[in-house]
Design a protein around this motif. Structure first.
Motif, PDB file in Angstrom:
ATOM      1  N   GLN A  44       0.830  -0.984  -0.148  1.00  0.00           N
ATOM      2  CA  GLN A  44      -0.001   0.110  -0.176  1.00  0.00           C
ATOM      3  C   GLN A  44       0.883   1.360  -0.154  1.00  0.00           C
ATOM      4  N   PRO A  45       0.514   2.304  -0.667  1.00  0.00           N
ATOM      5  CA  PRO A  45       1.251   3.443  -0.561  1.00  0.00           C
ATOM      6  C   PRO A  45       1.598   4.243   0.760  1.00  0.00           C
ATOM      7  N   PRO A  46       2.650   4.729   1.091  1.00  0.00           N
ATOM      8  CA  PRO A  46       2.969   5.120   2.306  1.00  0.00           C
ATOM      9  C   PRO A  46       2.176   6.224   2.654  1.00  0.00           C
ATOM     10  N   ARG A  47       1.621   6.446   3.976  1.00  0.00           N
ATOM     11  CA  ARG A  47       0.760   7.730   4.215  1.00  0.00           C
ATOM     12  C   ARG A  47       1.637   8.969   4.459  1.00  0.00           C
ATOM     13  N   LEU A  48       1.347  10.018   3.935  1.00  0.00           N
ATOM     14  CA  LEU A  48       1.987  11.169   4.125  1.00  0.00           C
ATOM     15  C   LEU A  48       0.933  12.299   4.372  1.00  0.00           C
ATOM     16  N   TYR A  49       1.201  12.905   5.686  1.00  0.00           N
ATOM     17  CA  TYR A  49       0.437  14.129   6.013  1.00  0.00           C
ATOM     18  C   TYR A  49       1.027  15.562   5.733  1.00  0.00           C
ATOM     19  N   ILE A  50       0.341  16.311   5.089  1.00  0.00           N
ATOM     20  CA  ILE A  50       0.587  17.590   4.860  1.00  0.00           C
ATOM     21  C   ILE A  50      -0.263  18.626   5.973  1.00  0.00           C
ATOM     22  N   THR A  51       0.679  19.517   6.373  1.00  0.00           N
ATOM     23  CA  THR A  51       0.145  20.262   7.328  1.00  0.00           C
ATOM     24  C   THR A  51       0.388  21.725   7.545  1.00  0.00           C
ATOM     25  N   ALA A  52      -0.415  22.623   7.628  1.00  0.00           N
ATOM     26  CA  ALA A  52      -0.275  24.016   7.549  1.00  0.00           C
ATOM     27  C   ALA A  52      -1.379  24.858   8.393  1.00  0.00           C
ATOM     28  N   ILE A  62      -0.265  18.825  -3.195  1.00  0.00           N
ATOM     29  CA  ILE A  62      -1.066  17.634  -2.753  1.00  0.00           C
ATOM     30  C   ILE A  62      -0.988  16.355  -3.959  1.00  0.00           C
ATOM     31  N   ALA A  63      -1.386  17.185  -5.238  1.00  0.00           N
ATOM     32  CA  ALA A  63      -1.709  16.278  -6.355  1.00  0.00           C
ATOM     33  C   ALA A  63       0.007  15.741  -6.903  1.00  0.00           C
ATOM     34  N   GLU A  64       0.772  16.585  -6.690  1.00  0.00           N
ATOM     35  CA  GLU A  64       2.285  16.106  -7.086  1.00  0.00           C
ATOM     36  C   GLU A  64       2.677  14.941  -6.117  1.00  0.00           C
ATOM     37  N   TRP A  65       2.600  14.996  -4.483  1.00  0.00           N
ATOM     38  CA  TRP A  65       2.881  13.938  -3.724  1.00  0.00           C
ATOM     39  C   TRP A  65       2.160  12.737  -4.142  1.00  0.00           C
ATOM     40  N   GLN A  66       0.648  12.755  -4.360  1.00  0.00           N
ATOM     41  CA  GLN A  66      -0.124  11.695  -4.926  1.00  0.00           C
ATOM     42  C   GLN A  66       0.485  11.061  -5.950  1.00  0.00           C
ATOM     43  N   ALA A  67       0.972  11.884  -7.065  1.00  0.00           N
ATOM     44  CA  ALA A  67       1.482  11.249  -8.405  1.00  0.00           C
ATOM     45  C   ALA A  67       2.634  10.501  -8.146  1.00  0.00           C
ATOM     46  N   GLY A  69       3.072   8.522  -5.602  1.00  0.00           N
ATOM     47  CA  GLY A  69       2.673   7.100  -5.030  1.00  0.00           C
ATOM     48  C   GLY A  69       2.447   7.392  -3.540  1.00  0.00           C
ATOM     49  N   PHE A  70       1.970   8.460  -3.103  1.00  0.00           N
ATOM     50  CA  PHE A  70       1.853   8.391  -1.563  1.00  0.00           C
ATOM     51  C   PHE A  70       0.454   8.568  -1.319  1.00  0.00           C
ATOM     52  N   ASP A  71       0.255   8.232  -0.331  1.00  0.00           N
ATOM     53  CA  ASP A  71      -1.312   8.173   0.079  1.00  0.00           C
ATOM     54  C   ASP A  71      -1.477   9.654   1.041  1.00  0.00           C
ATOM     55  N   LEU A 231      11.481  15.005  -2.173  1.00  0.00           N
ATOM     56  CA  LEU A 231      11.138  13.790  -2.786  1.00  0.00           C
ATOM     57  C   LEU A 231      12.353  12.799  -2.557  1.00  0.00           C
ATOM     58  N   ALA A 232      13.595  12.908  -2.719  1.00  0.00           N
ATOM     59  CA  ALA A 232      14.613  12.265  -2.250  1.00  0.00           C
ATOM     60  C   ALA A 232      14.679  11.776  -0.817  1.00  0.00           C
ATOM     61  N   ALA A 233      14.456  12.594   0.161  1.00  0.00           N
ATOM     62  CA  ALA A 233      14.398  12.342   1.392  1.00  0.00           C
ATOM     63  C   ALA A 233      13.178  11.446   1.607  1.00  0.00           C
ATOM     64  N   ALA A 234      11.996  11.573   0.923  1.00  0.00           N
ATOM     65  CA  ALA A 234      10.721  10.634   1.309  1.00  0.00           C
ATOM     66  C   ALA A 234      11.104   9.252   0.860  1.00  0.00           C
ATOM     67  N   ARG A 235      11.458   9.166  -0.426  1.00  0.00           N
ATOM     68  CA  ARG A 235      12.024   7.905  -0.760  1.00  0.00           C
ATOM     69  C   ARG A 235      12.996   7.176  -0.065  1.00  0.00           C
ATOM     70  N   ARG A 236      13.973   7.710   0.467  1.00  0.00           N
ATOM     71  CA  ARG A 236      14.928   7.191   1.297  1.00  0.00           C
ATOM     72  C   ARG A 236      14.002   6.773   2.638  1.00  0.00           C
ATOM     73  N   ALA A 237      13.300   7.189   3.098  1.00  0.00           N
ATOM     74  CA  ALA A 237      12.682   7.200   4.332  1.00  0.00           C
ATOM     75  C   ALA A 237      11.839   5.995   4.433  1.00  0.00           C
ATOM     76  N   PHE A 238      11.247   5.639   3.161  1.00  0.00           N
ATOM     77  CA  PHE A 238      10.292   4.609   3.123  1.00  0.00           C
ATOM     78  C   PHE A 238      10.871   3.611   2.256  1.00  0.00           C
ATOM     79  N   GLY A 239      12.143   3.718   1.700  1.00  0.00           N
ATOM     80  CA  GLY A 239      12.744   2.653   0.902  1.00  0.00           C
ATOM     81  C   GLY A 239      11.982   2.445  -0.558  1.00  0.00           C
TER      82      GLY A 239
END
Length: 467
Positions: A44-52, A62-67, A69-71, A231-239
């Motif tokens: 399942q895609p990893p969960r990502l919370y955006i907060t502001a 939001i659409a770019e993170w979804q594209a 592969g993130f939930d 994006l590089a940091a997110a991919r490293r974090a979730f493998g």
């Protein structure tokens, strides 16, 4: 299936009968680590919370993170304080996965609160949060204090802005007194400069809000730099691994080799409006319709065209190619020589292509080469034909080279010459003496005639001391 371990051991190692034995796994994997499964295993895609701070947020981000592969879920900060901290403590990962880990991308005041909260070990007891990205926080934790090693943190700061710096004990079970001071973020080396903090941090010459497309403060250059790093940091974090090279090769094949318009166009993103620019001639297209017209009608190449890949660098969302290109100019080539009839001349140049991806497809491409070298090789430029205006500046010959630059790089370094450069265009370099530029253009601020300048300086020093 039932397995008789004793019989299995006896058959494999007869001398072990009657002795105690245990089976050790050679590949030690932690089942709590989401990376222990193969990359091909369904996930399942990893969960990502955006907060502001606001009740809603930039839909493009939001659409770019979804594209990618993130939930994605949005978490408004509301009134902040304890109410917001309670929301943070209640966050969960994707409940349909075995590993309920998640990441946070926070902005402004929300970023400041998230940084301060998760900087303390006790505030991530179940190791659920794996990623924390903060955009222009109004406060940061101790620059000398690292985040717990189970959290991949990344901070994007505004150069020249003042922020609150809070120092507090990070020890488990110890909540020491907070000490807060006001400091100015150093600008760093231009947009996107790296700061020397205990956690990865970059500074941008922009305004708070530079990464939000729906704000007046949006800055495309700073936003793109920050996006690539995030994006590089997110991919490293979730493998996560994404094969960007395949779709780029598909594009190159379609343009230059199979000359298939469908193959070429299918490699471009439909999520955003793609664009391609061949920088020296400003040819290309913006949007799918223009690109289709450009490649179908204005991208003709002779059969003699040959590409040789010299180097390739792949990042989280970019590919940079260094390519040796050679051809015989037997037909018009609007992308490189627009409006120039066939000259029958042979040309070889080095081309650098910088490709940006979004959602695994091509978003934009910038292509660079030395156009003066191309014009020189087809006979359209004479380095010895100096206009009067240039002669008044003291220019005796145009500092351009022909095919030698590309051919030397393709052949590689010559051990006898120790590289491709020969400095033939630098006046005095190949003279027998220690010739140089008396104006002083070296890194030391003195004359390029290093030894001679040093000797003159020493002689002057001795004369001064004598006087």
């Amino acid at each position: 299936m039932n397995m008789d371990t004793a019989k299995l051991i006896k058959a494999a190692v007869p001398e072990a009968e009657g002795r105690n034995a245990r089976i050790l796994s050679q590949n030690v994997s932690d089942h709590k680590d989401p990376n222990f499964l193969s990359q091909d295993f369904p996930r399942q895609p990893p969960r990502l919370y955006i907060t502001a701070e606001s009740d809603d947020f930039d839909a493009v981000t939001i659409a770019e993170w979804q594209a990618e592969g993130f939930d994605v879920q949005y978490l408004p900060m509301g009134n902040g304080g304890d109410e917001y901290l309670k929301k943070l403590k209640g966050l969960k990962g994707n409940e349909t996965t075995t590993f309920e880990t998640f990441g946070i991308v926070a902005y402004g005041d929300a970023a400041a609160m998230c940084l301060q909260h998760y900087h303390i070990m006790d505030n991530n007891p179940d190791f659920k949060i794996k990623l924390l990205i903060a955009y222009y926080p109004t406060a940061i934790p101790d620059p000398k204090g690292r985040f717990p090693n189970n959290i991949s943190a990344l901070v994007h700061l505004i150069g020249g802005e003042d922020v609150d710096v809070t120092v507090q004990s990070q020890m488990v079970g110890i909540q020491g007194k907070r000490r807060t001071s006001r400091r100015t973020i150093q600008p760093g080396m231009g947009t996107g400069g790296l700061l020397r903090l205990a956690y990865p941090s970059y500074t941008y010459q922009a305004q708070p809000g530079f990464a939000e497309h729906d704000l007046d403060e949006y800055d495309a250059i700073s936003a793109d730099l920050a996006w690539s790093r995030s994006l590089a940091a997110a991919r490293r974090a979730f493998g996560l691994t994404v094969d960007l090279e395949y779709v780029w090769e598909q594009n190159v094949q379609g343009k230059f080799l199979s000359r298939s318009l469908d193959t070429t166009m299918s490699s471009y993103t439909t999520h955003k409006s793609p664009h391609v620019t061949y920088i020296p001639t400003l040819t290309g297209g913006i949007g799918a319709d223009e690109l289709e017209e450009f490649y179908s009608q204005y991208f003709g190449n002779p059969k003699s065209l040959k590409l040789t890949l010299v180097s390739r660098t792949i990042g989280a969302d970019r590919i940079v190619d260094e390519i040796h290109v050679r051809f015989k100019h037997t037909q018009e080539m609007p992308w490189i020589l627009p409006g120039v009839p066939a000259t029958q001349k042979r040309v070889q140049i080095l081309v650098v292509s910088i490709v940006t991806m979004r959602g695994g497809k091509l978003y934009h491409e910038h292509v660079y080469w030395d156009q003066a070298s191309v014009l020189l090789q087809i006979g359209a430029l004479d380095p010895n034909a100096i206009p009067e205006s240039a002669k008044k500046l003291g220019i005796e010959k145009l500092p351009v080279v022909g095919s030698a630059a590309a051919s030397r790089v393709l052949k590689g370094w010559d051990p006898e010459q120790e590289g491709e450069a020969d400095n033939d265009l630098i006046p005095g370099w190949n003279d027998e003496g220690e010739g140089g530029d008396e104006a002083g253009n070296g890194l030391d601020g003195q004359s390029l005639n290093g030894k001679a300048a040093g000797q003159k300086s020493a002689e002057k020093s001795e004369t001064d001391q004598g006087n």
